[in-house]
Design a protein around this motif. Structure first.
Motif, PDB file in Angstrom:
ATOM      1  N   ASP A 140      -0.083  -0.684  10.312  1.00 48.95           N
ATOM      2  CA  ASP A 140       1.256  -0.122   9.808  1.00 48.95           C
ATOM      3  C   ASP A 140       1.355  -0.378   8.535  1.00 48.95           C
ATOM      4  O   ASP A 140       2.257   0.479   7.981  1.00 48.95           O
ATOM      5  CB  ASP A 140       2.102  -0.719  10.631  1.00 48.95           C
ATOM      6  CG  ASP A 140       2.034  -0.196  12.470  1.00 48.95           C
ATOM      7  OD1 ASP A 140       1.599   0.823  12.415  1.00 48.95           O
ATOM      8  OD2 ASP A 140       2.482  -1.344  13.124  1.00 48.95           O
ATOM      9  N   GLU A 141       1.238  -1.421   7.898  1.00 53.25           N
ATOM     10  CA  GLU A 141       1.523  -1.887   6.524  1.00 53.25           C
ATOM     11  C   GLU A 141       0.574  -2.736   6.086  1.00 53.25           C
ATOM     12  O   GLU A 141      -0.222  -3.553   6.763  1.00 53.25           O
ATOM     13  CB  GLU A 141       2.984  -2.720   6.596  1.00 53.25           C
ATOM     14  CG  GLU A 141       4.186  -1.889   6.756  1.00 53.25           C
ATOM     15  CD  GLU A 141       5.315  -2.828   6.924  1.00 53.25           C
ATOM     16  OE1 GLU A 141       5.968  -3.103   5.519  1.00 53.25           O
ATOM     17  OE2 GLU A 141       5.780  -3.421   7.714  1.00 53.25           O
ATOM     18  N   LEU A 200       1.030  -1.250  -0.008  1.00 50.53           N
ATOM     19  CA  LEU A 200       0.036   0.122   0.114  1.00 50.53           C
ATOM     20  C   LEU A 200       0.766   1.150  -0.126  1.00 50.53           C
ATOM     21  O   LEU A 200       1.858   1.197   0.778  1.00 50.53           O
ATOM     22  CB  LEU A 200      -0.897   0.110   1.279  1.00 50.53           C
ATOM     23  CG  LEU A 200      -2.028  -0.883   1.254  1.00 50.53           C
ATOM     24  CD1 LEU A 200      -2.703  -0.757   2.641  1.00 50.53           C
ATOM     25  CD2 LEU A 200      -3.111  -0.545   0.383  1.00 50.53           C
ATOM     26  N   ARG A 201       0.573   2.112  -0.734  1.00 46.41           N
ATOM     27  CA  ARG A 201       1.165   3.652  -0.696  1.00 46.41           C
ATOM     28  C   ARG A 201       0.770   4.348   0.504  1.00 46.41           C
ATOM     29  O   ARG A 201      -0.242   3.946   1.169  1.00 46.41           O
ATOM     30  CB  ARG A 201       0.625   4.399  -1.855  1.00 46.41           C
ATOM     31  CG  ARG A 201       1.489   3.761  -3.319  1.00 46.41           C
ATOM     32  CD  ARG A 201       1.057   4.859  -4.378  1.00 46.41           C
ATOM     33  NE  ARG A 201      -0.327   5.337  -4.317  1.00 46.41           N
ATOM     34  CZ  ARG A 201      -1.378   4.762  -5.006  1.00 46.41           C
ATOM     35  NH1 ARG A 201      -1.138   3.882  -5.794  1.00 46.41           N
ATOM     36  NH2 ARG A 201      -2.348   5.342  -5.117  1.00 46.41           N
ATOM     37  N   ARG A 202       1.513   5.282   0.792  1.00 47.93           N
ATOM     38  CA  ARG A 202       1.218   6.020   2.125  1.00 47.93           C
ATOM     39  C   ARG A 202      -0.482   6.501   2.270  1.00 47.93           C
ATOM     40  O   ARG A 202      -1.200   6.568   3.205  1.00 47.93           O
ATOM     41  CB  ARG A 202       2.021   7.169   2.346  1.00 47.93           C
ATOM     42  CG  ARG A 202       3.034   6.768   3.058  1.00 47.93           C
ATOM     43  CD  ARG A 202       3.989   8.216   3.496  1.00 47.93           C
ATOM     44  NE  ARG A 202       5.287   7.986   3.354  1.00 47.93           N
ATOM     45  CZ  ARG A 202       6.411   8.244   4.123  1.00 47.93           C
ATOM     46  NH1 ARG A 202       5.871   9.050   5.067  1.00 47.93           N
ATOM     47  NH2 ARG A 202       7.614   7.666   3.940  1.00 47.93           N
ATOM     48  N   ASP A 203      -0.735   7.243   0.917  1.00 48.47           N
ATOM     49  CA  ASP A 203      -1.939   7.814   0.873  1.00 48.47           C
ATOM     50  C   ASP A 203      -3.189   6.661   1.029  1.00 48.47           C
ATOM     51  O   ASP A 203      -4.189   6.716   1.718  1.00 48.47           O
ATOM     52  CB  ASP A 203      -2.225   8.645  -0.223  1.00 48.47           C
ATOM     53  CG  ASP A 203      -2.089   7.685  -1.547  1.00 48.47           C
ATOM     54  OD1 ASP A 203      -1.085   6.976  -1.885  1.00 48.47           O
ATOM     55  OD2 ASP A 203      -3.168   7.843  -2.600  1.00 48.47           O
ATOM     56  N   GLU A 204      -2.800   5.593   0.439  1.00 46.09           N
ATOM     57  CA  GLU A 204      -3.882   4.418   0.320  1.00 46.09           C
ATOM     58  C   GLU A 204      -4.010   3.784   2.031  1.00 46.09           C
ATOM     59  O   GLU A 204      -5.145   3.575   2.359  1.00 46.09           O
ATOM     60  CB  GLU A 204      -3.390   3.422  -0.350  1.00 46.09           C
ATOM     61  CG  GLU A 204      -3.459   3.552  -1.934  1.00 46.09           C
ATOM     62  CD  GLU A 204      -2.780   2.467  -2.860  1.00 46.09           C
ATOM     63  OE1 GLU A 204      -3.283   2.247  -4.029  1.00 46.09           O
ATOM     64  OE2 GLU A 204      -1.819   1.799  -2.283  1.00 46.09           O
ATOM     65  N   LEU A 205      -2.807   3.845   2.466  1.00 50.08           N
ATOM     66  CA  LEU A 205      -2.830   3.228   3.926  1.00 50.08           C
ATOM     67  C   LEU A 205      -3.402   4.185   4.847  1.00 50.08           C
ATOM     68  O   LEU A 205      -4.429   3.739   5.826  1.00 50.08           O
ATOM     69  CB  LEU A 205      -1.285   3.270   4.529  1.00 50.08           C
ATOM     70  CG  LEU A 205      -1.168   2.725   5.944  1.00 50.08           C
ATOM     71  CD1 LEU A 205      -1.794   0.963   6.027  1.00 50.08           C
ATOM     72  CD2 LEU A 205       0.245   2.611   6.217  1.00 50.08           C
ATOM     73  N   ALA A 206      -3.490   5.591   4.508  1.00 53.54           N
ATOM     74  CA  ALA A 206      -3.956   6.569   5.298  1.00 53.54           C
ATOM     75  C   ALA A 206      -5.697   6.511   5.264  1.00 53.54           C
ATOM     76  O   ALA A 206      -6.302   6.558   6.122  1.00 53.54           O
ATOM     77  CB  ALA A 206      -3.665   7.872   4.933  1.00 53.54           C
ATOM     78  N   ARG A 207      -6.335   6.162   3.990  1.00 55.54           N
ATOM     79  CA  ARG A 207      -7.686   6.161   3.790  1.00 55.54           C
ATOM     80  C   ARG A 207      -8.067   4.869   4.286  1.00 55.54           C
ATOM     81  O   ARG A 207      -9.152   4.994   4.955  1.00 55.54           O
ATOM     82  CB  ARG A 207      -7.907   6.104   2.201  1.00 55.54           C
ATOM     83  CG  ARG A 207      -8.251   7.337   1.469  1.00 55.54           C
ATOM     84  CD  ARG A 207      -8.417   6.984  -0.040  1.00 55.54           C
ATOM     85  NE  ARG A 207      -7.317   6.810  -0.594  1.00 55.54           N
ATOM     86  CZ  ARG A 207      -7.253   6.464  -1.811  1.00 55.54           C
ATOM     87  NH1 ARG A 207      -8.467   6.473  -2.369  1.00 55.54           N
ATOM     88  NH2 ARG A 207      -6.210   6.219  -2.520  1.00 55.54           N
ATOM     89  N   ASN A 244      -6.736   3.442   6.985  1.00 61.19           N
ATOM     90  CA  ASN A 244      -6.819   3.534   8.488  1.00 61.19           C
ATOM     91  C   ASN A 244      -7.824   4.491   8.807  1.00 61.19           C
ATOM     92  O   ASN A 244      -8.469   4.384   9.890  1.00 61.19           O
ATOM     93  CB  ASN A 244      -5.471   3.994   8.997  1.00 61.19           C
ATOM     94  CG  ASN A 244      -4.711   2.907   8.973  1.00 61.19           C
ATOM     95  OD1 ASN A 244      -4.920   1.512   9.229  1.00 61.19           O
ATOM     96  ND2 ASN A 244      -3.198   3.124   8.847  1.00 61.19           N
TER      97      ASN A 244
END
Length: 89
Positions: free
Chosen positions: A53-54, A23-30, A32
């Protein structure tokens, strides 16, 4: 922790056999944000309460598998359906 490239080359969804990618950071943020809002459940219908976290997402953007302590959890029941979040693809 970054996963080994060789491991990523062989990992795939246990159900669909579609390859996965981190997952990219933006995807992980969405993802979460949706977990914190109580909007997501795992494939076994368990509510998700802890942010990741990942994670690894299938290349078609349908499922995310958590990575815990650097270890991908590639179990069908732990998969998270995410198509509605617009992740992956």
């Amino acid at each position: 922790m970054a996963l080994d490239r060789k491991l990523l080359d062989i990992l795939c969804c246990p159900v669909t056999k579609i390859p996965v990618r981190p997952l990219r950071r933006d995807e992980l943020a969405r993802l979460n944000d949706a977990i914190r809002a109580g909007e997501l459940r795992s494939m076994d219908d368990s509510p998700l309460t802890e942010p990741l976290d990942e994670g690894l997402v299938t290349r078609n953007g349908e499922r995310v598998y958590p990575v815990e302590d650097g270890i991908p959890v590639m179990l069908e029941e732990r998969g998270i359906p995410v198509r509605q979040l617009g992740i992956g693809g």
